[in-house]
Each structure stands twice: as C-alpha cells, then as structure tokens.
Write an enzyme that holds these catalytic residues in place. Structure first.
Site, PDB file in Angstrom:
ATOM      1  CD1 TRP A 118      -1.957  -1.686  -3.619  1.00  0.00           C
ATOM      2  CD2 TRP A 118      -0.689  -0.053  -3.488  1.00  0.00           C
ATOM      3  NE1 TRP A 118      -2.758  -1.112  -2.961  1.00  0.00           N
ATOM      4  CE2 TRP A 118      -2.115  -0.292  -3.079  1.00  0.00           C
ATOM      5  CE3 TRP A 118       0.442   0.549  -3.826  1.00  0.00           C
ATOM      6  CZ2 TRP A 118      -2.170   1.918  -2.030  1.00  0.00           C
ATOM      7  CZ3 TRP A 118       0.007   1.791  -3.068  1.00  0.00           C
ATOM      8  CH2 TRP A 118      -1.058   2.912  -2.306  1.00  0.00           C
ATOM      9  CG  ASP A 168      -7.904  -4.972   5.226  1.00  0.00           C
ATOM     10  OD1 ASP A 168      -7.096  -4.182   4.532  1.00  0.00           O
ATOM     11  OD2 ASP A 168      -8.533  -4.449   5.800  1.00  0.00           O
ATOM     12  CD  GLU A 171      -5.044  -0.711  -0.629  1.00  0.00           C
ATOM     13  OE1 GLU A 171      -5.900  -1.177  -1.332  1.00  0.00           O
ATOM     14  OE2 GLU A 171      -5.011  -0.135   0.202  1.00  0.00           O
ATOM     15  CD  GLU A 327      -7.127   8.272   2.532  1.00  0.00           C
ATOM     16  OE1 GLU A 327      -7.378   7.519   1.103  1.00  0.00           O
ATOM     17  OE2 GLU A 327      -6.041   8.241   2.099  1.00  0.00           O
TER      18      GLU A 327
END
Length: 377
Positions: A118, A168, A171, A327
């Site tokens: 990640w 940020d 990502e 989202e």
C-alpha cells in the site's frame, strides 16, 4: 437559524441508520472497517478515516463506539513504541528513517500492517486520531490518561517528522508536503495539549511545532489568497475543506478560509457534489458525498447554513434504497474513460463506505438536523 429535527425526518432517519451501520460493522477490537466489501479496503482500518468516523459517532452520542476506536488506535501506537523512539532518535541525529520504515497508514483489525502493498507513509492519520481523542475529551469529559502513553508517542512522532513529504489523503504524490496533512497535524498537536495527558515539556514541543506547521501553511501553502493542494502549488484539493471547517486550523470565516471555500466551489463542485481535485482519474473522478459534507461543515462554520443544508441534502441523495452510501458517484465524471480500468483492478467502487456515512452524521449533528442520541444510563 437551523431547521428543527422534526422538519427533516428523512435526514434524521438516514443519520440514525448510518450510526447503526457503523456500529454493526465495527470490529470487536474497536477498529472501523473502511468498507466491508470493497476488495482493496476489506479487512483494513485507517487512522484518518476512522478518526473522522469516531468523531461523528462521538458527536452523535455513540460514546462507547468512539472510545473503542480510540482505544484501538492507542493500542496500535503503544505496540510500536520502540519503533517510534527509533524514528524520533534518527530524526534528531540527522539520520531520518526511510519512508518504508515510518508508521503505516492502515492496519488489520488485530493491529498488524497486513500483507498487501500500500501507499503507506502518511502522517495525517496520526494527527487526526489525536484530534478525535481531543474532541471526544472536550465533548464528554473523558479522562484522557487511558491514552496518555500513545498520545505522547504520537506527539513525539509528529514533532520529529511533520515537515517530511508523504502521501496525501488519497495515497498520492508522496513527493510533496500537503496542506491538508499539515492541517491534520496542527489540529492533532493542539488537541493533544488540550487533553491534559502530556507533561509540560511535551506540551511545549507540541505547541511550538503546531505554530511552525501553521506558519508553513501561511507562508508556503497559499496562493491567490486560498489554501493549496501542496506547498508551492496553486491548485486546491477538496480535503482543504476540513482544514477550514472541522479541524478549524484556518477559521472558515477568515479571508483565507473564505477564499478556500470559494475556490473549492468554483473548481471542484457541481451542484452539491464535490470532486477530490482537478485531474482526478480514480474510478473516473466522480463526486464524493463525504467531501460534500466536509464542505458543508466549513460553510456552517462560516455562517452559511443554507449552503450547508444544500450540501447535506446532496450527500443524502447519494444513498441507495437500502440507505448505503458510496465512496463516490459517477456524476459529472472528470475522465469517464478511466472507470473501467479501476473496475477491472478492484471491482465496483466502495459501497458502503463508512467514512461517507460518518460525515453525513457529523454534518447533520452540526446543523441540528439529527439530534445526538442520549447516552444510556
């Protein structure tokens, strides 16, 4: 003047069902899943997202849920005490840790970093967990000494590393220092001082570092009178609405705050839906209900309650028939040609996203459109 709860039954109902959904999905150990079904998020909890979720649950009267998440954050930090001390010592000696050695941004529910790669080095989540703890203490009078060690470790970590470039909120762009990240750090350090859990020396360091962060925002994080996406940029990012709204690092009614809201409205907002930033291609660059709520909170803090209610209504309108909030929605896509590549990679975009539900709760409470629940006897 805000509308009374009885005048907005549909908003009150969605707020209540959102709190119930968050509570039902919260892990027994306290972690909030980002999304229970989206392949890239399932099984993980973010400090940043979770802190805003905890703040919403705290504001709505779900004290126990918020405190269990804060307990989880504290346990994750406490378990990394030696690592944090090594990072702090390295920074002090002029040999800062590599990005890969810094703390992760998300963890499995049992507090591990997990096995999936990640974009992990993000500082904002450590500021937001401090901020959420401080808000909970202020709101409910909770004794913060239960989190004292973790608060101190987090303050040390942020004081040592606040000015490092990192990913940020989205990502992305690890090469830059982001104004929304700085806002989270400044708000977290101020809140840590207010908890009363720090010793005098750490209080002083936290306060002086918050001063330095805010000075950097003023001197290098503004352009044309408004806050910018990162230091040295002229563009805006919708996450800046949190800096001038909920986090109150820059007052929403100030000249810079007002100019920032104007820029977000002009560049990123269509009707009541808000894009993350111009050039966003993630799932085509749709509109995010949680960002409409952040913008609504900022407008409310600036005194424009009518616009805040419009943004709340738009966000509520993204809920599906079962009340699930996504989202993002595919309205006014910035780059429709980029949707399929993300669907092929991870499947349909996240729905539900607990952070979306949380920000609706938080804005509804702010506007007195949904009354906070009474704590059980």
């Amino acid at each position: 003047m805000t509308l009374p709860t009885t005048a907005r039954p549909e908003i009150a109902a969605l707020t209540a069902s959102s709190a119930d959904l968050i509570a039902s999905l919260q892990d027994d150990g306290g972690a909030y899943p980002a999304s229970p079904t989206f392949s890239a998020y399932a099984g993980y909890s973010w400090f940043r997202d979770g802190a805003f979720i905890a703040d919403a649950m705290s504001a709505y009267g779900r004290h126990e849920s918020a405190e269990r998440f804060l307990d989880w954050c504290a346990a994750v930090v406490d378990a990394r005490a030696d690592r944090i001390r090594a990072i702090v010592d390295g920074a002090a000696s002029g040999e800062p840790a590599a990005d890969a050695e810094m703390l992760a941004t998300r963890f499995t529910f049992d507090g591990r970093e997990g096995d999936a790669d990640w974009w992990d080095f993000q500082l904002d989540g450590y500021g937001t967990w401090l901020w959420a703890a401080g808000e909970h203490v202020r709101r409910h009078g909770t004794d913060a000494t239960r989190w004292a060690t973790a608060i101190a470790l987090t303050v040390d970590y942020l004081v040592s590393s606040w000015d490092r470039p990192c990913y940020d909120w989205w990502e992305e762009h690890a090469e830059h220092a982001h104004v929304s990240t700085f806002g989270c750090i400044a708000a977290g350090l101020r809140a840590a001082v207010r908890t009363g859990a720090l010793d005098g020396e750490r209080c002083a360091r936290a306060s002086s570092t918050a001063d330095a962060v805010e000075a950097a925002i003023r001197s290098r994080g503004t352009a044309d009178g408004h806050l910018t996406k990162w230091l040295g940029s002229s563009a805006v990012d919708a996450s800046l609405a949190a800096v001038v709204g909920l986090l109150e690092v820059v007052p929403a009614a100030s000249a810079v705050g007002a100019a920032t809201l104007d820029a977000i409205e002009r560049d990123l907002t269509v009707d009541g839906g808000v894009h993350r930033y111009l050039g966003d291609t993630y799932f085509g660059g749709g509109q995010w209900p949680l960002l409409s709520c952040f913008l609504g909170l900022a407008h409310a803090r600036a005194g424009d309650l009518d616009r805040a209610r419009e943004l709340l209504d738009w966000a509520a309108g993204t809920a599906g028939p079962d009340g699930s909030m996504p989202e993002q929605v595919e309205r006014h896509l910035l780059d429709a040609a980029r949707v399929d590549e993300w669907v092929e990679r991870w499947g349909p975009s996240a729905d539900p996203l607990l952070w979306s539900h949380a920000m609706l709760i938080r804005l509804a409470v702010e506007l007195d459109t949904a009354a906070p629940e009474e704590a059980p006897e």
